[in-house]
Design an enzyme around this catalytic site. Sequence first.
Site, short mmCIF file in Angstrom:
data_model
loop_
_atom_site.label_atom_id
_atom_site.label_comp_id
_atom_site.label_asym_id
_atom_site.label_seq_id
_atom_site.Cartn_x
_atom_site.Cartn_y
_atom_site.Cartn_z
NE ARG A 1 -4.29 -1.42 0.10
CZ ARG A 1 -4.41 -2.51 -0.65
NH1 ARG A 1 -3.43 -2.89 -1.46
NH2 ARG A 1 -5.52 -3.22 -0.60
CD GLU B 1 -3.51 2.77 -5.31
OE1 GLU B 1 -2.29 2.66 -5.32
OE2 GLU B 1 -4.29 1.80 -5.32
CG HIS C 1 -3.29 -1.14 -6.80
ND1 HIS C 1 -3.78 -0.53 -5.66
CD2 HIS C 1 -3.16 -2.46 -6.49
CE1 HIS C 1 -3.95 -1.44 -4.71
NE2 HIS C 1 -3.59 -2.63 -5.19
C1 DGY Z 1 -5.49 -6.32 -2.61
O1 DGY Z 1 -6.17 -7.33 -2.80
O2 DGY Z 1 -5.36 -5.81 -1.49
C2 DGY Z 1 -4.88 -5.71 -3.81
O3 DGY Z 1 -3.93 -4.75 -3.48
C3 DGY Z 1 -5.96 -5.10 -4.66
O4 DGY Z 1 -6.55 -4.10 -3.92
#
Ligand code: DGY
Length: 327
Positions: A244, A273, A291
């Site tokens: 993250r 983001e 992402h």
């Molecule tokens: C998750 O599953 O946490 C991925 O980063 C997609 O959000």
Amino acid sequence: MAPTGHGKPRILVTRKMMPDVERRIAAAFAASLNPDDRPMGRDEILALAASHDGLLLTSFDKLGPAFIPALPDTIRIIATHSVGYDHLSIPQAEARGIVVTNTPGVLTDATADIALLLILGAARGASWGDRMVRENRWGATTLVSPMGHDVSGQRLGILGMGRIGQAVARRARGFGMAIHYHSRQPVAAEDALGTTYHARFADMLPQCDFLSVNCASTPDTRGMVDAAALALLPEGAIVVNTARGDIVDDGALIAALGSGRLAAAGLDVFKGEPDIDPRYRDLDNVFLLPHIGSATPRTRSAMGHKCIDNLLQFFRGERPADLLTRA
Ligand code: DGY
């Protein structure tokens, strides 16, 4: 949007899902799908929630703070289409008696693959190399410029040795990397893969030619990769993040990349983001992705089916397999 389904649980699905997932949702529930994939804001989700029993939402939804306290009493379960759940407050859900589930396990390999792509791409100049070819600047290459950085045989530090961290370690061993890691607890011997555990993050950092961020975003980890942490990395280290964005201090990372103290970074996730810190766009030594850690059809389909399984288990009165809230 008012779902119909003759006594079936009413589920609001905030984003377009894989076709097989949508077919199963439509058969199993009185579902409100979002076939046009129109991003819904917090207020719209809250308003629609009043005619539903459960939400199937994603980490891409902009829920804002205090989303759960604002939910109508009809909502009994939230299944998030993600392994990360930093967009939801578990204590708030528990206080409201709302069950929350996530999708662990099924995106481990896809996300670890992207971590390796970032390590390789950042180190070997995937971003600037691609631009050189597209912009017809290939002729500027010489035997001494441009240059990337070695990956094979280098030292990799992994922050967060959960499923994804371990999958990154397994892949990196294929490149002959020496693996160090920091997490709250050492992992079981059979999972440790000949890695070196550091109980203190600060003790690991000087050992890292590469730092891969793989921990969850929690109050304890937010901002953990800050200026002080980056200063402990060796000169010329490379940072990659598939976890993250808010675990990394953007200002500190951008300053270290701009000054050349860090050689490069590879980032799939960003604070705020998709509105990323615009200064990243001006740096030639960052490899940026939007992402896409879990973005393969097989993985996104498996995530969707996990959400459905959890919802069905809950509405049958069973304990959902991927329960995040205390029962
Ligand atoms: C998750 O599953 O946490 C991925 O980063 C997609 O959000």
